[in-house]
Write a protein that holds these residues in place. Sequence first.
Motif, PDB file in Angstrom:
ATOM      1  N   MET A 209       0.841  -1.194   0.000  1.00  0.00           N
ATOM      2  CA  MET A 209       0.000   0.000   0.000  1.00  0.00           C
ATOM      3  C   MET A 209       0.875   1.242   0.000  1.00  0.00           C
ATOM      4  O   MET A 209       1.945   1.253   0.605  1.00  0.00           O
ATOM      5  CB  MET A 209      -0.918   0.018   1.226  1.00  0.00           C
ATOM      6  N   ILE A 210       0.403   2.275  -0.673  1.00  0.00           N
ATOM      7  CA  ILE A 210       1.108   3.542  -0.694  1.00  0.00           C
ATOM      8  C   ILE A 210       0.154   4.640  -0.219  1.00  0.00           C
ATOM      9  O   ILE A 210      -1.061   4.474  -0.273  1.00  0.00           O
ATOM     10  CB  ILE A 210       1.647   3.887  -2.093  1.00  0.00           C
ATOM     11  N   PRO A 211       0.697   5.766   0.249  1.00  0.00           N
ATOM     12  CA  PRO A 211      -0.189   6.860   0.647  1.00  0.00           C
ATOM     13  C   PRO A 211      -0.886   7.459  -0.568  1.00  0.00           C
ATOM     14  O   PRO A 211      -0.298   7.581  -1.641  1.00  0.00           O
ATOM     15  CB  PRO A 211       0.754   7.864   1.304  1.00  0.00           C
ATOM     16  N   ILE A 212      -2.138   7.821  -0.404  1.00  0.00           N
ATOM     17  CA  ILE A 212      -2.945   8.418  -1.462  1.00  0.00           C
ATOM     18  C   ILE A 212      -3.350   9.816  -1.006  1.00  0.00           C
ATOM     19  O   ILE A 212      -3.899   9.976   0.085  1.00  0.00           O
ATOM     20  CB  ILE A 212      -4.219   7.582  -1.729  1.00  0.00           C
ATOM     21  N   GLN A 213      -3.079  10.811  -1.814  1.00  0.00           N
ATOM     22  CA  GLN A 213      -3.472  12.166  -1.464  1.00  0.00           C
ATOM     23  C   GLN A 213      -4.892  12.421  -1.953  1.00  0.00           C
ATOM     24  O   GLN A 213      -5.178  12.328  -3.140  1.00  0.00           O
ATOM     25  CB  GLN A 213      -2.500  13.180  -2.071  1.00  0.00           C
TER      26      GLN A 213
ATOM     27  N   MET B  45      -6.821   0.657  -4.180  1.00  0.00           N
ATOM     28  CA  MET B  45      -6.034   1.343  -3.164  1.00  0.00           C
ATOM     29  C   MET B  45      -5.595   0.414  -2.038  1.00  0.00           C
ATOM     30  O   MET B  45      -4.793   0.818  -1.188  1.00  0.00           O
ATOM     31  CB  MET B  45      -6.827   2.521  -2.602  1.00  0.00           C
ATOM     32  N   TYR B  46      -6.097  -0.805  -2.027  1.00  0.00           N
ATOM     33  CA  TYR B  46      -5.704  -1.766  -1.005  1.00  0.00           C
ATOM     34  C   TYR B  46      -4.641  -2.741  -1.518  1.00  0.00           C
ATOM     35  O   TYR B  46      -3.541  -2.796  -0.988  1.00  0.00           O
ATOM     36  CB  TYR B  46      -6.926  -2.546  -0.514  1.00  0.00           C
ATOM     37  N   CYS B  47      -4.958  -3.503  -2.560  1.00  0.00           N
ATOM     38  CA  CYS B  47      -4.024  -4.532  -3.031  1.00  0.00           C
ATOM     39  C   CYS B  47      -3.093  -4.030  -4.130  1.00  0.00           C
ATOM     40  O   CYS B  47      -2.076  -4.658  -4.408  1.00  0.00           O
ATOM     41  CB  CYS B  47      -4.778  -5.773  -3.498  1.00  0.00           C
ATOM     42  N   GLU B  48      -3.437  -2.943  -4.821  1.00  0.00           N
ATOM     43  CA  GLU B  48      -2.640  -2.336  -5.885  1.00  0.00           C
ATOM     44  C   GLU B  48      -2.503  -3.223  -7.118  1.00  0.00           C
ATOM     45  O   GLU B  48      -1.736  -2.896  -8.027  1.00  0.00           O
ATOM     46  CB  GLU B  48      -1.241  -1.960  -5.388  1.00  0.00           C
ATOM     47  N   ASP B  49      -3.218  -4.323  -7.164  1.00  0.00           N
ATOM     48  CA  ASP B  49      -3.099  -5.252  -8.285  1.00  0.00           C
ATOM     49  C   ASP B  49      -4.201  -5.010  -9.304  1.00  0.00           C
ATOM     50  O   ASP B  49      -3.958  -4.570 -10.425  1.00  0.00           O
ATOM     51  CB  ASP B  49      -3.140  -6.692  -7.770  1.00  0.00           C
ATOM     52  N   ASN B  50      -5.417  -5.286  -8.888  1.00  0.00           N
ATOM     53  CA  ASN B  50      -6.545  -5.214  -9.811  1.00  0.00           C
ATOM     54  C   ASN B  50      -6.992  -3.775 -10.042  1.00  0.00           C
ATOM     55  O   ASN B  50      -6.700  -2.880  -9.259  1.00  0.00           O
ATOM     56  CB  ASN B  50      -7.719  -6.028  -9.257  1.00  0.00           C
TER      57      ASN B  50
ATOM     58  N   GLY C 120     -11.163   2.388  20.525  1.00  0.00           N
ATOM     59  CA  GLY C 120     -12.118   2.490  19.424  1.00  0.00           C
ATOM     60  C   GLY C 120     -11.477   2.889  18.111  1.00  0.00           C
ATOM     61  O   GLY C 120     -12.168   3.061  17.090  1.00  0.00           O
ATOM     62  N   GLU C 121     -10.156   3.027  18.074  1.00  0.00           N
ATOM     63  CA  GLU C 121      -9.454   3.427  16.855  1.00  0.00           C
ATOM     64  C   GLU C 121      -9.562   2.322  15.808  1.00  0.00           C
ATOM     65  O   GLU C 121      -9.367   1.143  16.114  1.00  0.00           O
ATOM     66  CB  GLU C 121      -7.976   3.695  17.140  1.00  0.00           C
ATOM     67  N   PRO C 122      -9.877   2.675  14.552  1.00  0.00           N
ATOM     68  CA  PRO C 122      -9.951   1.643  13.516  1.00  0.00           C
ATOM     69  C   PRO C 122      -8.597   0.975  13.304  1.00  0.00           C
ATOM     70  O   PRO C 122      -7.552   1.629  13.399  1.00  0.00           O
ATOM     71  CB  PRO C 122     -10.394   2.417  12.269  1.00  0.00           C
ATOM     72  N   LEU C 123      -8.625  -0.313  13.018  1.00  0.00           N
ATOM     73  CA  LEU C 123      -7.405  -1.084  12.853  1.00  0.00           C
ATOM     74  C   LEU C 123      -7.161  -1.479  11.399  1.00  0.00           C
ATOM     75  O   LEU C 123      -6.442  -2.444  11.127  1.00  0.00           O
ATOM     76  CB  LEU C 123      -7.448  -2.332  13.749  1.00  0.00           C
ATOM     77  N   LEU C 124      -7.750  -0.739  10.483  1.00  0.00           N
ATOM     78  CA  LEU C 124      -7.410  -0.874   9.072  1.00  0.00           C
ATOM     79  C   LEU C 124      -6.752   0.425   8.624  1.00  0.00           C
ATOM     80  O   LEU C 124      -7.120   1.507   9.077  1.00  0.00           O
ATOM     81  CB  LEU C 124      -8.660  -1.141   8.220  1.00  0.00           C
ATOM     82  N   ILE C 125      -5.796   0.322   7.736  1.00  0.00           N
ATOM     83  CA  ILE C 125      -5.091   1.495   7.235  1.00  0.00           C
ATOM     84  C   ILE C 125      -5.949   2.189   6.189  1.00  0.00           C
ATOM     85  O   ILE C 125      -6.393   1.569   5.219  1.00  0.00           O
ATOM     86  CB  ILE C 125      -3.739   1.094   6.609  1.00  0.00           C
ATOM     87  N   ASP C 126      -6.173   3.474   6.386  1.00  0.00           N
ATOM     88  CA  ASP C 126      -6.791   4.314   5.375  1.00  0.00           C
ATOM     89  C   ASP C 126      -5.656   5.048   4.665  1.00  0.00           C
ATOM     90  O   ASP C 126      -5.082   5.987   5.218  1.00  0.00           O
ATOM     91  CB  ASP C 126      -7.750   5.319   6.017  1.00  0.00           C
ATOM     92  N   PRO C 127      -5.288   4.641   3.435  1.00  0.00           N
ATOM     93  CA  PRO C 127      -4.112   5.235   2.781  1.00  0.00           C
ATOM     94  C   PRO C 127      -4.289   6.692   2.414  1.00  0.00           C
ATOM     95  O   PRO C 127      -3.314   7.352   2.059  1.00  0.00           O
ATOM     96  CB  PRO C 127      -3.933   4.357   1.539  1.00  0.00           C
TER      97      PRO C 127
ATOM     98  N   PRO D 179       1.602  -1.953 -11.834  1.00  0.00           N
ATOM     99  CA  PRO D 179       0.836  -2.361 -10.642  1.00  0.00           C
ATOM    100  C   PRO D 179       1.795  -2.504  -9.465  1.00  0.00           C
ATOM    101  O   PRO D 179       3.016  -2.496  -9.654  1.00  0.00           O
ATOM    102  CB  PRO D 179       0.249  -3.714 -11.063  1.00  0.00           C
ATOM    103  N   PHE D 180       1.244  -2.609  -8.284  1.00  0.00           N
ATOM    104  CA  PHE D 180       2.055  -2.769  -7.079  1.00  0.00           C
ATOM    105  C   PHE D 180       3.047  -1.615  -6.938  1.00  0.00           C
ATOM    106  O   PHE D 180       4.268  -1.794  -6.887  1.00  0.00           O
ATOM    107  CB  PHE D 180       2.783  -4.116  -7.084  1.00  0.00           C
ATOM    108  N   ALA D 181       2.499  -0.400  -6.870  1.00  0.00           N
ATOM    109  CA  ALA D 181       3.333   0.794  -6.759  1.00  0.00           C
ATOM    110  C   ALA D 181       4.227   0.756  -5.527  1.00  0.00           C
ATOM    111  O   ALA D 181       5.263   1.420  -5.488  1.00  0.00           O
ATOM    112  CB  ALA D 181       2.447   2.039  -6.727  1.00  0.00           C
ATOM    113  N   GLU D 182       3.842  -0.028  -4.531  1.00  0.00           N
ATOM    114  CA  GLU D 182       4.636  -0.115  -3.314  1.00  0.00           C
ATOM    115  C   GLU D 182       6.019  -0.699  -3.580  1.00  0.00           C
ATOM    116  O   GLU D 182       6.967  -0.414  -2.852  1.00  0.00           O
ATOM    117  CB  GLU D 182       3.895  -0.965  -2.268  1.00  0.00           C
ATOM    118  N   VAL D 183       6.173  -1.502  -4.626  1.00  0.00           N
ATOM    119  CA  VAL D 183       7.472  -2.120  -4.906  1.00  0.00           C
ATOM    120  C   VAL D 183       8.514  -1.049  -5.228  1.00  0.00           C
ATOM    121  O   VAL D 183       9.609  -1.032  -4.650  1.00  0.00           O
ATOM    122  CB  VAL D 183       7.349  -3.124  -6.069  1.00  0.00           C
TER     123      VAL D 183
END
Length: 252
Positions: free
Chosen positions: A1-5, A64-69, A116-123, A204-208
């Motif tokens: 995952m990468i940050p999304i503005q 925005m999650y897997c960066e593949d599809n 109560g903080e969410p435990l999923l990353i919001d990029p 794809p997979f910009a995180e690489v």
Amino acid sequence: MIPIQRIPAPDELTQELEHCKTKVTTWVAEGKTVRDVWSNGAKVAKCRIRQLLEEMAPGRKRCMYCEDNLGTDIDHFQPIALAPSRAFDWLNHLLACSYCNSNLKRDAYPCDEDTGEPLLIDPTAEDPADHLTLRLGSCQYEAGTRKGTETVRVFGLNDRQELVRGRTTTYTTCRGLLAQWHTYVQEGEEAEAADLAQALREQPFAEVLRAMEYTLCDKPHVARRLFKPPVHAALIEWVRAPDRMPEPAPQA
């Protein structure tokens, strides 16, 4: 995952979202649900949301999650089932592939039991690198926080072998493209270099590629060992190049 503005919502979208919120009040009074409004009464709003999310997405409109599809779905980060009031909140919308959205995440929204903080990353709200590290040797994620662990689990980022193989292939491709890009730069072949730079940005997979940049900048001794001289030299030039990445979208 990468940050999304995140792009600020234009006035037209803000007005349309307010219109949908008004419609919710009317429809719910008639016995319908917020999801009914989202599914059947928000065509214009969804079209505008999708257009903005596609502009924000990495590469060629990637999930925005897997960066593949390809991102085909508008995902409610905080699901409608848990937070119907956020169904038409622009800050709650992300672009996802149908597999991440409908098969994996669905209504999942784990939260810390105490805070109560969410435990999923919001990029769009935080840098995933604060929680996840992509190990280039294995092309798997290493979680540094509980939020990272939960994100990897919910989206199967290490369990889905097609993702691991895809990141591995992208790693190989990026090294080859970088070396050739550097050759074109040195030879003054500007058009060819620009074409390869665009190809690198649209992989794809910009995180690489981001992990390669981080390794060079943060762990140069590891980079010298990990990348062969032509790739290492190319990566140095790539990081220095002011136009290696597209202009960031304005922040909200």
